[in-house]
Design a protein around this motif. Structure first.
Motif, short mmCIF file in Angstrom:
data_model
loop_
_atom_site.label_atom_id
_atom_site.label_comp_id
_atom_site.label_asym_id
_atom_site.label_seq_id
_atom_site.Cartn_x
_atom_site.Cartn_y
_atom_site.Cartn_z
N ASN A 37 29.64 -28.47 21.30
CA ASN A 37 28.25 -28.01 21.29
C ASN A 37 27.68 -28.09 22.70
OD1 ASN A 37 28.18 -30.94 21.00
ND2 ASN A 37 25.96 -30.71 20.79
N THR A 38 26.96 -27.05 23.09
CA THR A 38 26.39 -26.95 24.43
C THR A 38 24.89 -26.67 24.33
OG1 THR A 38 28.49 -26.01 25.20
CG2 THR A 38 26.59 -25.80 26.67
N ASP A 40 25.59 -30.88 25.11
CA ASP A 40 26.08 -31.96 24.26
C ASP A 40 24.96 -32.99 24.04
OD1 ASP A 40 27.52 -33.82 22.86
OD2 ASP A 40 28.67 -34.55 24.59
N MET A 50 20.99 -23.77 21.34
CA MET A 50 22.23 -24.53 21.36
C MET A 50 23.35 -23.60 20.94
SD MET A 50 23.27 -27.90 19.08
CE MET A 50 23.29 -26.96 17.55
N SER A 51 24.54 -23.81 21.47
CA SER A 51 25.70 -23.00 21.08
C SER A 51 26.81 -23.90 20.55
CB SER A 51 26.21 -22.16 22.25
OG SER A 51 26.70 -22.99 23.29
N LEU A 52 27.58 -23.36 19.61
CA LEU A 52 28.68 -24.09 18.99
C LEU A 52 29.95 -23.25 19.07
CD1 LEU A 52 26.85 -25.14 15.69
CD2 LEU A 52 27.30 -26.63 17.64
N ARG A 68 27.31 -25.86 8.54
CA ARG A 68 26.15 -26.76 8.63
C ARG A 68 25.75 -27.18 7.22
NH1 ARG A 68 20.73 -24.09 10.74
NH2 ARG A 68 20.91 -22.96 8.76
N CYS A 77 27.99 -20.21 9.88
CA CYS A 77 27.33 -19.48 10.96
C CYS A 77 27.57 -17.98 10.81
CB CYS A 77 27.85 -19.96 12.31
SG CYS A 77 27.15 -19.06 13.72
N TYR A 104 26.62 -30.72 11.50
CA TYR A 104 27.38 -29.54 11.91
C TYR A 104 28.84 -29.91 12.14
CZ TYR A 104 22.83 -27.32 12.79
OH TYR A 104 21.56 -26.80 12.65
N ILE A 119 22.47 -33.23 14.30
CA ILE A 119 21.50 -32.59 15.18
C ILE A 119 20.10 -32.79 14.60
CG2 ILE A 119 20.70 -30.42 16.18
CD1 ILE A 119 23.29 -31.45 17.38
#
Length: 277
Positions: A37-38, A40, A50-52, A68, A77, A104, A119
C-alpha cells in the motif's frame, strides 16, 4: 540400486506414480503473496488517496484479487456495484472516504492471502490529528519514524503514546524515531496535543527478517514455537509467528512423505516386472 529402463515402464500404475511424484515436487514450494500500500500508512484523512497492489516474488501478481472487509461485508476492488477503488493498470487506487475504514488484503485464485492491514480514515470535522505509522509489519532491527499530522498537512509537536504510556522524553516532540525495532515495540500507538485532542489508535506489528529457505532453517523451526498473526479490524493481533513455522515444516513433510512412498512403489513394480512376476 535399481536400474530403471523406459521400455519396462508400461504398467499404468507406473505412469500414475510418476505423475503424482511430479505434482508433489512442483507443488512443494509456495510463493508468498504480499500486499503493497502506498503510502505505507494506517491512518488517513478523508479526501486523501491510497493505492494497493499485489506482489509475488517481487513482481506484480497475476490473477490476484484486492479485497476489503468493512461492516461485515467483503468487497473486491473494481467490482461492479462497489465503490471500492478503481484499477489503473495493476494498481487499485482509492479516493478515501471516512467509510473506507476497514481491513485490506490481497488473495490469489488458490486462496493464498497476504498480510492483513488495518486502514483508518477519519473525517476532518471529527479529528484534527492523525498518527503517521506504518500499515505493514516492520522488520526487527529497522528504524521507524512517527509523526503527528494535522488536517492541514503540517506536522505538530505532540505527545506520543504506546499502550497508554508516553514514549520519548515525555515531552512534546515533532517526531519520534524508534531505533532498532524489537518485538517489545509492538503495541497500540497514538499521538495527542494540548489543543485538538488525540489521534486514532493503530497497532504496530514487528516481524523477524525473512530467512533463506535452507534445511537448517527447517530444523530450527521444528524446535521453536509461535502463533501466526491474524489481524482483524478492532482487535489487537497476537504475537506474529517466525517466518518458518511448525505448520510450514509439517507441510514440507506431507509433501516429501508421499513422494518417498511413490518412489519405493515404483522401484518395487519395476523390480517385479524384471523378475517376470
Amino acid at each position: 540400486m535399481f536400474s530403471l529402463h523406459l521400455d519396462n515402464m508400461k504398467h499404468p500404475s507406473v505412469y500414475l506414480l510418476l505423475g503424482v511424484s511430479v505434482v508433489l515436487l512442483t507443488g512443494g514450494t509456495v510463493s508468498k503473496v504480499s500486499l503493497i500500500n502506498t503510502p505505507d500508512l494506517q491512518q488517513f484523512f478523508s479526501g486523501e488517496s491510497m493505492s494497493l497492489s499485489c506482489v509475488e516474488d517481487g513482481q506484480t501478481a497475476d490473477g490476484c484479487t484486492l479485497k476489503r472487509t468493512r461492516g461485515g461485508t467483503t468487497e473486491d476492488c473494481g467490482a461492479s456495484g462497489s465503490d471500492f477503488g478503481v484499477f489503473k493498470g495493476s494498481v487499485c487506487v482509492l479516493d478515501l472516504l471516512s467509510s473506507y475504514t476497514g481491513v485490506y488484503w490481497c488473495e490469489t485464485s488458490a486462496g493464498q492471502r497476504s498480510d492483513l492491514i488495518n486502514i483508518t480514515v477519519v473525517h476532518k470535522e471529527d479529528r484534527a490529528f492523525i498518527l503517521e505509522i506504518p500499515a505493514l509489519p516492520v522488520m526487527k532491527g529497522s528504524d521507524i519514524t512517527l509523526h503527528c499530522r494535522h488536517k492541514d498537512g503540517s506536522t505538530h509537536a505532540a505527545y506520543f503514546y504506546r499502550n497508554s504510556h508516553i514514549i520519548g522524553d515525555k515531552s512534546k516532540s515533532q517526531k519520534i524515531v524508534i531505533h532498532n525495532v524489537q518485538q517489545s515495540d509492538e503495541g497500540s500507538y497514538w499521538c495527542s496535543t494540548d489543543i485538538s485532542g488525540a489521534s486514532p489508535q493503530s497497532y504496530l506489528r514487528v516481524r523477524d527478517p525473512p530467512l533463506p529457505p535452507t534445511s537448517s532453517n527447517l530444523i530450527t523451526a521444528s524446535t521453536s514455537s509461535g502463533s501466526g498473526a491474524n489481524d482483524t479490524a478492532g482487535y489487537r493481533p497476537p504475537t506474529p509467528s517466525s517466518p518458518v513455522s511448525v505448520l510450514h515444516l509439517l507441510c514440507h513433510l506431507l509433501v516429501i512423505s508421499p513422494y518417498c512412498v511413490c518412489s519405493i512403489l515404483l522401484a518395487l513394480i519395476c523390480c517385479s516386472r524384471n523378475s517376470g512376476k
